[in-house]
Each structure stands twice: as structure tokens, then as C-alpha cells.
Scaffold this motif. Structure first.
Motif: not given
Length: 557
Positions: A197-202, A209-215
Motif C-alpha cells: 500500500l505504501r508503494l502504491r501510494e508513492r 494520480r494521488l487524488d483524495d478518493a485514492l488517498r
């Protein structure tokens, strides 16, 4: 006289002396190999046999002390050396015997082994109630069993203590295995998913592509995993509390009574009370643990399964890499390249590469494969993991590639010799029947040369499996936290570091803080490495002989 000289000359000219000298050299080589294997097996395999524990009195100066331990070695030593060491002896003999006794209890006495002069030992006995306790830390513990405790209260003592101890040790071993599985599998799985999950977020952040919905989605998954992790931690603490329940109480050599928690105990037995059948069963169990368990106590105890697995995996990956490249290089130089000065220079260079020290290959592998190739792979494909490297660090793949380059000259030379032995008439006959040069090469020439290719592979495997110096730079470690193969995609992790039998021998033999305790494991591991190489080579030899018989008819064409 003249007739005798003439007969001797005829005998020499017949070549018989050289035949006998060759046979003698082969016989000496076989005897040397047999002696090495016998010595290694005798020193290594006896380590797993339960050894009797003695109890004796030792006159140390003006006082007499009690000694408890395993008798390991005997040797004769000059009395002068003992007198210089401050040991007083009443003897006029120039030499006396001294014995090496494993005292154990290293956490209490500060030493595991000690030499004792035999004339100063007296009243040697072997009581049946003496315990040998193998611990997860601090090595063996020796003493007289006095009682068994549960939560600090004595539950058995005297004759009832030993049956109670056996049952509780089995319970403690089951709990220890459950804790190990929980830590390595269940909690390890949660940690792996949290890291993903950490790598996916990074990665999403780097790609914009890190918007509020994905976060929010990632946080939801992280909270669920954290809740699962907390539940596993509570379960783990419960198991640890259960494991800490029992303890044994024993009297040690100086007369003091010591309490040993069963949470620290790997095994316990009474060797002096064991019969031959019990000792044989104990030996088989310990030998299997040596083959199947992970190492412990700075690699001087436990098993060597990760090292066996790492050695086999590295040899297989190296074989898959070196065989096609070596064959293609040999085919080009023998079948396609114009024979001239350039090819002669290449052949000389290949032969010279076989004499380059292996550590030089290790330096090359570290500089090119790890830092250049691996670093660029990380920047291109794993930027989210940086600065922690994925392929830009020593691992199984780079170690296999380094050893593939190291053994490449052997495969090239052996394959070339095999191609040169294929009769020219076979090639001409195939071409006359309408086959192309490529078809002739693939369907006729290469199958006939395959025994020579297998010979090159056998030599490559034998050398690669025993190399240590380059592996220290490109992937091998003292203790690998996980195997290169597991249940997580892509299941085969060539980027991971690994353990190797050769490096394990070096580490245990020369880097161990307890050399005397580690010495038998060095012999046992060395024997296992030799046997592993023999198994790999015998498999390749059997395949080579099969191919040789299959294509023998064509060689006579």
C-alpha cells in the motif's frame, strides 16, 4: 648385464611404466578424496549423536571443584607448558594427557570449553539424572534436574520431575512453533500488504494520480490491515505469556540452583539414561533438524536449510544463464565466424578469462550488475521504492550472472571441442539431403555435441557451487530473512539476498565467536556441500551418458 639393460629399455619403450605411473596417480587421487570424505564425515556426522555427560572432581590448586560437561577431545601435552600456565602437577613424566570438556552454561561461567589435565581429574561418573538442555541462546546447559515449575510454583520434583518436564517441553516446542508461524507468516503477510500500500501510494504520487478518493481508499485499506495487525499482536502476546509459564530447576557444577525458562529451551534430554535405540532416534531427529531448520545462535546451532536452498537456486539460475550463452558463443566461433587472427585472439582471451581470480569477477559484478544495471532498473521500474533499492543491491540474480560470466569460458571451450569432434561427413551429408546450414546445426550437429556441452556444464556447476569470494560482494549474506521463493507474486524473487553453503562454512569456521562449538558444524556443512555438488554432477553425468549413447551411431558415420 647387457641383456638386462636391453630388456629394461624395451620395457620403458613399451610404455608400461607410464601406464603404471598413471594408474598409481589415479589410485592416490581416489584415496585422497576418500580420506577427505571420511575425515569430514567422521568429524561432522558424529556431532548429532547424543554425547554422555560426565561429572568429576578437579583439583584446582589448593581446592577441589566439581566439573560437569561433555568430553570432546584428548591430547598429550608437555608438562612444562602446564607448569608455565600455573597448573601444578606431581609427576616426573615429560608428557601428560589433557582433555577438552564442553562445560556449557556459558551465561553463568563465561566459557563454553576448557582444557583439564587428566591427572587432576578424579571420581569420574555419569549420573543418569544429568540433563543436556539445548537453548535458543547461550548454547547448552548442563545440570542435575531438581524440579519443574509452573508460574513460579513447583509442580513436580524428584522422580516425578523428568516425566513432567518432557510433557511441558513438548508443549513449549509446540507454542514456539506457533509463535514462529504467526510472526513469519501471518504478521509477515500483513506487513507485506502494508508495504505494498505504501508503494502504491508513492507510485501514484510520482505519477500525479494521488487524488483524495485514492488517498481515502488507501487509508481505508491501511486501517483494516492495522486492525488485523493489532489482533495478531494480541494473539502473539497471549502465546508468549503461555510459553513463559513453565521452567525447569537444575543444580549446576558449583552447587547453585538455576531456573531455566522453557521459553528458551529448544530441546532437553538425559543422554546418560538413553539406550541405543533412543540415541539412534535422537540422532535421526537432530540430523533432520540440521537439514530442515533455520540457523540460530550466530549460525553455530540449528539447521542450514536456507543455505541449501540458496545454493541450489543459485546453481540452477546460473546454469540457465550460462548454458545458452556459452553454446551460442561456441557455435558462432566454430561454425560461422571466419577463422583468422580475430577469432584466435578471442579464443586466447576466453582461455585467459578462465584464469582470472574469482574475486575480480565479484568486483565486476558489484560495479556493473548491481550499481549500473540494477540502479538503472530501479530508476526506470521501481522509482516508488527509492531510495531503498530493489535490484540496485546484491541479490540472487546478480550472483548468478556473476558466476555465469566466471564459468562461461569453461562452457565455451567444452562446446567448441564437442563441435570439432562432429565428423565433417555428417554436415556434408545433411546439406546434400537439402537441409540448410541452420537445420543441420540444430538437428544434427548440436545433438551430437550435446555430451560435450554437458561436460562444460558439469565443470561450471562444480566450480560455481564452491565459490565464495565473489558471492560475498554480489548477494550472499550471513542470515537471509526470507527465501527467494515464497507465496507472493511474482513468487520467484531474484532480487533478494540469499545464503550459501560455501559462505556458511567460511562464516561459521572463521567468524564465529565460539570456534570450538562451531567446528563440528563446519565439517557437517562441508560434507553436505560436497554431496550436493556430487548429486548435481551425477544428474548431469547421467544425462550426458544418455545423450552419448543416443548419438553414438552418428559419430561413426
Amino acid at each position: 648385464m647387457h641383456t638386462g639393460t636391453h630388456t629394461m629399455r624395451d620395457w620403458i619403450k613399451s610404455g608400461s611404466p607410464w601406464i603404471w605411473m598413471t594408474a598409481g596417480a589415479v589410485a592416490l587421487s581416489v584415496l585422497a578424496v576418500a580420506f577427505v570424505l571420511w575425515m569430514t564425515a567422521a568429524r561432522g556426522l558424529t556431532h548429532f549423536w547424543p554425547k554422555a555427560v560426565l561429572e568429576a572432581n578437579y583439583r584446582d590448586g589448593e581446592q577441589t571443584v566439581r566439573v560437569i560437561g561433555e568430553l570432546r577431545e584428548r591430547e598429550e601435552v608437555a608438562v612444562r607448558r602446564l607448569l608455565e600456565a600455573g597448573i601444578k602437577l606431581d609427576t616426573r613424566e615429560p608428557f601428560v594427557e589433557r582433555v577438552l570438556i564442553k562445560l556449557g552454561n556459558r551465561d553463568l561461567t563465561g566459557q563454553d570449553f576448557r582444557w583439564f589435565a587428566s591427572p587432576l581429574l578424579s571420581d569420574i561418573r555419569y549420573p543418569h539424572d544429568l540433563l543436556t538442555v539445548e537453548r535458543h541462546e547461550w548454547g547448552n546447559f548442563y545440570g542435575h534436574l531438581k524440579a519443574v515449575k509452573e508460574n513460579g510454583q513447583v509442580v513436580a520434583e524428584g522422580a516425578e520431575a523428568w516425566p513432567q518436564l518432557q510433557q511441558r517441553v513438548q508443549r513449549a516446542q509446540a507454542l514456539f512453533k506457533a509463535i514462529y508461524r504467526l510472526e513469519k507468516q501471518d504478521i509477515g503477510d500483513v506487513n507485506y500488504r502494508l508495504e505494498q500500500l505504501r508503494l502504491r501510494e508513492r507510485k501514484a504520487q510520482l505519477q500525479g494520480r494521488l487524488d483524495d478518493a485514492l488517498r481515502a481508499e488507501l487509508q481505508r485499506q491501511r486501517d483494516a490491515l492495522q486492525a488485523e495487525f493489532d489482533g495478531l499482536q494480541q494473539r502473539l502476546q497471549t502465546l508468549r505469556d503461555e510459553l513463559a509459564r513453565d521452567a525447569l530447576v537444575a543444580e549446576v557444577a558449583d552447587g547453585s540452583v538455576v531456573e531455566v525458562p522453557l521459553a528458551k529451551v529448544a530441546d532437553v534430554y538425559q543422554p546418560n539414561a538413553m539406550g541405543l535405540t533412543d540415541k539412534a532416534a535422537h540422532y535421526a531427529r537432530k540430523f533432520w533438524e540440521f537439514l530442515s531448520d533455520d540457523p540460530r545462535e550466530a549460525n553455530t546451532e540449528g539447521g542450514i536449510f536456507p543455505a541449501i536452498f540458496g545454493t541450489v537456486a543459485m546453481v540452477l539460475v546460473m546454469s540457465v544463464i550460462v548454458t545458452p550463452f556459452g553454446i551460442m558463443a561456441a557455435v558462432y566461433m566454430r561454425e560461422y565466424a571466419k577463422q583468422g587472427p580475430l577469432i584466435r585472439i578471442i579464443r586466447i582471451s576466453v582461455n585467459n578469462l578462465a584464469g582470472v581470480p574469482s574475486i575480480v569477477y565479484g568486483v565486476f559484478g558489484l560495479g556493473f550488475f548491481v550499481y549500473v544495471l540494477g540502479g538503472n532498473i530501479d530508476r526506470l521500474f521501481y522509482p516508488e521504492a527509492l531510495p531503498a533499492p530493489t535490484f540496485g543491491t546484491p541479490g540472487l540474480l546478480w550472483a548468478s550472472l556473476t558466476l555465469a560470466i566466471l564459468t562461461l569460458p569453461v562452457v565455451i571451450v567444452a562446446t567448441e571441442e564437442g563441435l570439432a569432434r562432429v565428423p565433417r561427413s555428417v554436415r556434408e551429408g545433411s546439406l546434400a539431403l537439402g537441409a540448410t546450414k541452420a537445420e543441420t546445426l540444430i538437428r544434427t550437429v548440436l545433438p551430437m555435441a550435446s555430451p560435450a556441452m554437458m561436460t562444460g556444464l558439469i565443470l561450471a556447476v562444480a566450480r560455481a557451487a564452491g565459490e565464495v569470494a565473489p558471492l560475498m560482494l554480489v548477494g550472499v549474506v550471513k542470515l537471509a530473512p526470507s527465501l527467494p521463493i515464497d507465496g507472493y507474486a511474482p513468487f520467484i524473487h531474484l532480487e533478494r539476498k540469499f545464503m550459501h553453503l560455501g559462505f556458511h562454512i567460511y562464516d561459521v569456521g572463521f567468524q564465529s565467536p565460539n570456534v570450538e562449538a562451531a567446528r563440528p558444524l563446519v565439517y557437517a556443512t562441508a560434507l553436505l556441500l560436497v554431496l550436493l555438488i556430487m548429486v548435481l554432477n551425477l544428474a548431469a553425468i547421467k544425462l550426458r551418458n544418455h545423450l552419448r549413447e543416443k548419438y553414438r551411431g552418428l559419430e561413426s558415420v
